[in-house]
Design an enzyme around this catalytic site. Structure first.
Site, PDB file in Angstrom:
ATOM      1  N   ASN A 119       0.869  -1.178   0.000  1.00  0.00           N
ATOM      2  CA  ASN A 119       0.000   0.000   0.000  1.00  0.00           C
ATOM      3  C   ASN A 119       0.906   1.229   0.000  1.00  0.00           C
ATOM      4  OD1 ASN A 119      -1.778   2.061   0.483  1.00  0.00           O
ATOM      5  ND2 ASN A 119      -2.340   1.396   2.554  1.00  0.00           N
ATOM      6  N   TRP A 120       1.016   1.849  -1.163  1.00  0.00           N
ATOM      7  CA  TRP A 120       1.970   2.964  -1.283  1.00  0.00           C
ATOM      8  C   TRP A 120       1.415   4.261  -0.684  1.00  0.00           C
ATOM      9  CZ3 TRP A 120       4.414   2.677  -6.903  1.00  0.00           C
ATOM     10  CH2 TRP A 120       5.077   1.452  -7.037  1.00  0.00           C
ATOM     11  N   LYS A 121       0.136   4.260  -0.347  1.00  0.00           N
ATOM     12  CA  LYS A 121      -0.501   5.470   0.210  1.00  0.00           C
ATOM     13  C   LYS A 121      -0.242   6.668  -0.704  1.00  0.00           C
ATOM     14  CE  LYS A 121      -0.179   3.269   4.644  1.00  0.00           C
ATOM     15  NZ  LYS A 121      -0.102   3.358   6.094  1.00  0.00           N
ATOM     16  N   GLY A 155       2.332   2.308  10.589  1.00  0.00           N
ATOM     17  CA  GLY A 155       3.266   3.424  10.445  1.00  0.00           C
ATOM     18  C   GLY A 155       3.963   3.819  11.733  1.00  0.00           C
ATOM     19  N   SER A 178       3.291  -2.140  10.196  1.00  0.00           N
ATOM     20  CA  SER A 178       4.743  -2.194  10.408  1.00  0.00           C
ATOM     21  C   SER A 178       5.355  -3.547  10.049  1.00  0.00           C
ATOM     22  CB  SER A 178       5.102  -1.793  11.839  1.00  0.00           C
ATOM     23  OG  SER A 178       4.679  -0.458  12.097  1.00  0.00           O
ATOM     24  N   GLY A 186       2.848  -1.072   4.211  1.00  0.00           N
ATOM     25  CA  GLY A 186       2.928   0.347   3.858  1.00  0.00           C
ATOM     26  C   GLY A 186       4.370   0.751   3.615  1.00  0.00           C
ATOM     27  N   GLY A 187       4.975   1.362   4.626  1.00  0.00           N
ATOM     28  CA  GLY A 187       6.325   1.936   4.503  1.00  0.00           C
ATOM     29  C   GLY A 187       7.340   1.047   3.799  1.00  0.00           C
TER      30      GLY A 187
END
Ligand code: PGA
Length: 248
Positions: free
Chosen positions: A9-11, A172, A212, A233-234
């Site tokens: 998920n690159w947001k 995150g 995370s 994500g990150g």
């Protein structure tokens, strides 16, 4: 046997040019990945992503869709638009959308129904806040989110759904849920699906953990009986890290 799925998920990160570059870097690193590999860039980057992913094993997902087919809904994106681009997955009900963009369990359900009607595979996000965990209502809350998200979804359709358990306090923050915590809630979700449908459907549904996930913890998380990969994500913004996760 369920296939493990690593979804990035690159947001709200990466421009279209950066999207092309990241997929070009990622593709050779995941070409033999055991896990299904999905990247979910922001809407304006989807054409670039689909183009860059052609001829690779990387699938492309969107981060949102709207539940109406077309019309006066300024700023929204329909399922047909995504499908026409070659997008095959869509994240629905991410906690950031619930928190900042007023998504509710009801709008999540409408979006899930629309995605399934059109043939897009939903990645439905559920998960509790820290306060809710401390109140001891995690299982109740997650079960409610799953039940409402799947209202009106047939057993056949439910088999194609991915559910991502994402504790909000782990997103995150660098504070991953312990393997035991993640497995416990993913099992709760599978049991809930078994009650709603049957053991067959519960066995088929892919349940991811998110929050995370990184190159150092993915292997242990994904090895749990009820965790079929991760929504990342990150760490999905770095090709080398996401490749390790995709190969976990
Ligand atoms: P994170 O995000 O991996 O950066 O914690 C996960 C997500 O929001 O899907």
């Amino acid at each position: 046997m369920r296939q493990t799925v690593a979804a990035g998920n690159w947001k709200m990160n990466k421009t279209p040019s950066e999207t092309r570059a990241l997929i070009a870097e990622l593709a050779p690193l995941v070409k033999d990945a055991k896990n299904k590999v999905i990247v979910c860039p922001t809407a304006v980057c989807l054409p670039a992503a689909v183009e860059a992913a052609k001829g690779t094993n990387i699938l492309v997902g969107a981060q949102n869709l709207y539940f109406e087919d077309k019309g006066a809904f300024t700023g929204e994106i329909s399922a047909d638009m995504l499908l026409d681009l070659g997008v095959s997955y869509v994240i629905i009900g991410h906690s950031e959308r619930r928190q900042y963009f007023a998504e509710t369990d009801e709008t999540v359900n409408k979006k899930v129904l629309k995605a399934l009607e059109k043939g897009l595979n939903p990645i439905i996000c559920v998960g509790e806040s820290l306060e809710q965990r401390e109140q001891g209502i995690t299982a109740d809350l997650v079960r409610m989110q799953v039940k409402i998200a799947l209202q009106g979804v047939s057993a056949e359709q439910a088999k194609t759904v991915i559910i991502a358990y994402e504790p909000i306090w782990a997103i995150g923050t660098g504070k991953t849920a312990t393997t035991e915590q993640a497995e416990e809630v993913c099992k709760t979700i599978r049991d809930c699906i078994c009650e709603l449908y049957c053991a067959d459907v519960a066995e088929a549904v892919i349940i991811q953990y998110g929050g995370s996930v990184n190159a150092g913890n993915s292997a242990e998380l994904f090895s749990q009986a009820n965790i079929d990969g991760g929504l990342v994500g990150g760490a999905s913004l770095k090709a080398a890290d996401f490749a390790v996760i995709a190969n976990s």
